[in-house]
Design an enzyme around this catalytic site. Structure first.
Site, PDB file in Angstrom:
ATOM      1  CD  GLU A  17       6.816 -92.228   6.896  1.00 38.06           C
ATOM      2  OE1 GLU A  17       6.357 -91.100   7.140  1.00 38.06           O
ATOM      3  OE2 GLU A  17       6.905 -93.147   7.735  1.00 38.06           O
ATOM      4  CE1 TYR A  49      18.646 -87.675  10.410  1.00 39.04           C
ATOM      5  CE2 TYR A  49      18.140 -88.355  12.653  1.00 39.04           C
ATOM      6  CZ  TYR A  49      18.997 -87.772  11.744  1.00 39.04           C
ATOM      7  OH  TYR A  49      20.197 -87.274  12.174  1.00 39.04           O
ATOM      8  NE  ARG A 107      10.332 -87.850  22.467  1.00 39.83           N
ATOM      9  CZ  ARG A 107       9.538 -88.438  23.334  1.00 39.83           C
ATOM     10  NH1 ARG A 107       9.160 -87.818  24.426  1.00 39.83           N
ATOM     11  NH2 ARG A 107       9.101 -89.662  23.105  1.00 39.83           N
ATOM     12  N   GLY A 108      11.489 -88.231  18.213  1.00 35.55           N
ATOM     13  CA  GLY A 108      11.994 -89.607  18.159  1.00 35.55           C
ATOM     14  C   GLY A 108      11.586 -90.334  19.428  1.00 35.55           C
ATOM     15  CG  ASP A 109       9.356 -93.935  19.528  1.00 36.32           C
ATOM     16  OD1 ASP A 109       8.500 -93.164  20.011  1.00 36.32           O
ATOM     17  OD2 ASP A 109       9.125 -94.713  18.592  1.00 36.32           O
ATOM     18  CB  ALA A 127       8.944 -82.468  18.436  1.00 35.68           C
ATOM     19  CD  GLN A 179       1.666 -93.232  14.836  1.00 35.91           C
ATOM     20  OE1 GLN A 179       1.824 -93.502  13.649  1.00 35.91           O
ATOM     21  NE2 GLN A 179       2.635 -93.299  15.731  1.00 35.91           N
ATOM     22  CD  GLN A 215       2.092-104.225   7.371  1.00 31.25           C
ATOM     23  OE1 GLN A 215       1.529-104.971   6.570  1.00 31.25           O
ATOM     24  NE2 GLN A 215       2.184-102.938   7.170  1.00 31.25           N
ATOM     25  CE  LYS A 275       5.223-104.295   3.095  1.00 32.70           C
ATOM     26  NZ  LYS A 275       4.176-104.411   4.104  1.00 32.70           N
TER      27      LYS A 275
HETATM   28  P1  FAD Z   1       6.830 -84.471  20.945  1.00 33.18           P
HETATM   29  O1  FAD Z   1       6.051 -83.499  20.166  1.00 33.18           O
HETATM   30  O2  FAD Z   1       8.001 -83.959  21.734  1.00 33.18           O
HETATM   31  O3  FAD Z   1       5.811 -85.225  21.936  1.00 33.18           O
HETATM   32  C1  FAD Z   1       6.241 -86.377  22.690  1.00 33.18           C
HETATM   33  C2  FAD Z   1       5.500 -86.423  24.021  1.00 33.18           C
HETATM   34  O4  FAD Z   1       5.905 -85.299  24.838  1.00 33.18           O
HETATM   35  C3  FAD Z   1       3.982 -86.285  23.895  1.00 33.18           C
HETATM   36  O5  FAD Z   1       3.406 -87.080  24.922  1.00 33.18           O
HETATM   37  C4  FAD Z   1       3.712 -84.806  24.153  1.00 33.18           C
HETATM   38  O6  FAD Z   1       2.412 -84.568  24.667  1.00 33.18           O
HETATM   39  C5  FAD Z   1       4.794 -84.487  25.193  1.00 33.18           C
HETATM   40  N1  FAD Z   1       5.263 -83.092  25.137  1.00 33.18           N
HETATM   41  C6  FAD Z   1       5.464 -82.341  24.030  1.00 33.18           C
HETATM   42  N2  FAD Z   1       5.935 -81.131  24.372  1.00 33.18           N
HETATM   43  C7  FAD Z   1       6.055 -81.113  25.717  1.00 33.18           C
HETATM   44  C8  FAD Z   1       6.503 -80.161  26.672  1.00 33.18           C
HETATM   45  N3  FAD Z   1       6.927 -78.934  26.289  1.00 33.18           N
HETATM   46  N4  FAD Z   1       6.495 -80.490  27.990  1.00 33.18           N
HETATM   47  C9  FAD Z   1       6.071 -81.727  28.398  1.00 33.18           C
HETATM   48  N5  FAD Z   1       5.633 -82.674  27.540  1.00 33.18           N
HETATM   49  C10 FAD Z   1       5.627 -82.375  26.222  1.00 33.18           C
HETATM   50  N6  FAD Z   1      10.291 -91.510  14.741  1.00 33.18           N
HETATM   51  C11 FAD Z   1      11.553 -91.623  14.253  1.00 33.18           C
HETATM   52  O7  FAD Z   1      12.461 -92.047  14.971  1.00 33.18           O
HETATM   53  N7  FAD Z   1      11.849 -91.257  12.962  1.00 33.18           N
HETATM   54  C12 FAD Z   1      10.909 -90.771  12.114  1.00 33.18           C
HETATM   55  O8  FAD Z   1      11.216 -90.455  10.963  1.00 33.18           O
HETATM   56  C13 FAD Z   1       9.562 -90.642  12.595  1.00 33.18           C
HETATM   57  N8  FAD Z   1       8.568 -90.136  11.809  1.00 33.18           N
HETATM   58  C14 FAD Z   1       7.304 -89.961  12.320  1.00 33.18           C
HETATM   59  C15 FAD Z   1       6.308 -89.376  11.524  1.00 33.18           C
HETATM   60  C16 FAD Z   1       5.006 -89.195  12.019  1.00 33.18           C
HETATM   61  C17 FAD Z   1       3.948 -88.563  11.138  1.00 33.18           C
HETATM   62  C18 FAD Z   1       4.695 -89.612  13.355  1.00 33.18           C
HETATM   63  C19 FAD Z   1       3.299 -89.448  13.886  1.00 33.18           C
HETATM   64  C20 FAD Z   1       5.687 -90.185  14.151  1.00 33.18           C
HETATM   65  C21 FAD Z   1       6.994 -90.354  13.660  1.00 33.18           C
HETATM   66  N9  FAD Z   1       8.014 -90.893  14.448  1.00 33.18           N
HETATM   67  C22 FAD Z   1       9.294 -91.025  13.947  1.00 33.18           C
HETATM   68  C23 FAD Z   1       7.721 -91.342  15.838  1.00 33.18           C
HETATM   69  C24 FAD Z   1       7.967 -90.197  16.850  1.00 33.18           C
HETATM   70  O9  FAD Z   1       9.340 -89.871  16.880  1.00 33.18           O
HETATM   71  C25 FAD Z   1       7.491 -90.706  18.216  1.00 33.18           C
HETATM   72  O10 FAD Z   1       6.089 -90.825  18.229  1.00 33.18           O
HETATM   73  C26 FAD Z   1       7.998 -89.930  19.420  1.00 33.18           C
HETATM   74  O11 FAD Z   1       7.735 -90.711  20.594  1.00 33.18           O
HETATM   75  C27 FAD Z   1       7.356 -88.559  19.632  1.00 33.18           C
HETATM   76  O12 FAD Z   1       7.767 -87.671  18.689  1.00 33.18           O
HETATM   77  P2  FAD Z   1       7.065 -86.205  18.589  1.00 33.18           P
HETATM   78  O13 FAD Z   1       7.837 -85.475  17.574  1.00 33.18           O
HETATM   79  O14 FAD Z   1       5.618 -86.346  18.433  1.00 33.18           O
HETATM   80  O15 FAD Z   1       7.412 -85.658  20.070  1.00 33.18           O
END
Ligand code: FAD
Length: 292
Positions: A17, A49, A107-109, A127, A179, A215, A275
């Protein structure tokens, strides 16, 4: 190439990545790191992203270079937090025009201090909504989703987390990437539970080589991951010696990857953090296993 072609193979492979620069002036450095990592011929590379879309043009520029010029199968990340349907559709069209076939739907944080009421009316609250949008486009993308062996930090219980994960997978994920985690037993346990919950798509194990002591706390804060005592001892012993810590952290990650391969996990995604030396050393440590 669609990543499902790679992920359905029964042989061990690794991918890396990279993340895009935050500003124009850093672009050349990131591009150079990306080229060096691509030179190692990983199974694929992913480009993150920035949530909110601030660095999105760089994500696309780097992903397009990887895909078209460097010939590495590419996974472009896309986040949807606070985005409108219109803006997401524009991004999807741009990804498609760049020839990218694989999208990581995230979804993003959430922005700091956000209240639940601030999210009312969002086009993409989760997401899963982005997965549906991507699936509804006529691009026939290979779609990935994120998953959390130690549960997502916002979730209160693993059952609910896995229930939502099943919904996301059913909406059209072709694979899931985890994760980071530092204890493989957490992954094996998680895999058992999600398979029992009916999630059948390939799961890519995400491994973060920790190469400096700073880190460690950042990784724990970001991911909520548990640090096993074995790893803490390593940081205590070598944390103040950068070269030794880097070597020990890469050895620890290598050991985790070998154990994953030995236990039938065929694909590992390495959070190589731009890196090249980390990617090079991990690849060298696994050369015979990867047939390189
Ligand atoms: P979701 O799948 O929406 O889940 C988020 C939370 O909502 C979880 O607690 C889940 O249980 C809950 N949830 C899901 N669906 C529902 C629903 N229908 N109703 C109620 N609750 C629900 N961040 C970035 O900004 N850019 C990146 O490029 C990036 N890459 C990543 C790559 C990987 C492999 C991982 C593991 C994380 C990455 N992240 C990235 C971080 C990620 O955006 C965050 O962890 C974010 O908080 C959650 O994203 P998600 O897509 O898992 O969200």
């Amino acid at each position: 190439m669609k990543l499902t072609e790679i992920l359905n193979r029964e042989t061990p492979s690794i991918s890396f990545e990279v993340f895009p620069p935050k500003q124009d002036t850093d672009f050349a450095d990131v591009e150079s790191a990306v080229r060096q990592i691509a030179h190692l011929r990983p199974a694929f590379m992913s480009v993150t992203y920035g949530a909110g879309g601030g660095t999105s043009r760089y994500t696309l520029a780097i992903a397009e270079e990887l895909n078209r010029t460097l010939g590495v199968p590419t996974l472009a990340h896309l986040t949807c937090v606070s985005a409108t349907r219109q803006s997401v559709r524009e991004k999807i069209a741009q990804i498609r025009a760049a020839g990218i076939e694989n999208v990581m739907a995230l979804r993003g944080d959430l922005p700091a201090n956000m209240q639940p009421s601030d999210r009312i009316g969002w086009d993409f609250p989760h997401a899963v909504d982005l997965v549906r949008e991507l699936r509804a486009s006529d691009a026939n993308f290979c779609i990935g989703g994120a998953c959390y062996p130690e549960i997502h930090p916002e979730s209160t219980d693993q059952k609910a987390d896995i229930r939502y994960l099943r919904e996301k997978a059913d909406a059209g994920c072709d694979f899931l990437t985890t994760q980071m985690f530092f204890d493989n037993h957490l992954l094996y346990n998680f895999l058992y539970k999600i398979r029992e919950a009916g999630i059948t798509v390939p799961v890519v194990a995400g491994i973060m080589p920790i190469t400096n002591a700073r880190q460690v706390e950042r990784a724990i804060k970001l991911s909520g991951s548990m640090m096993p005592q074995r790893f803490r001892s390593l940081v205590d012993r070598f944390g103040s010696d950068p070269a030794a810590m880097s070597q020990a952290g890469i050895a620890y990650a290598t050991d985790q990857i070998i154990d994953l391969f030995a236990n039938g996990i065929n694909h590992v995604h390495v959070y190589s953090m731009n890196k090249p030396f980390v990617a090079e050393q991990i690849t060298a440590n696994l050369s015979a296993i990867l047939g390189k």
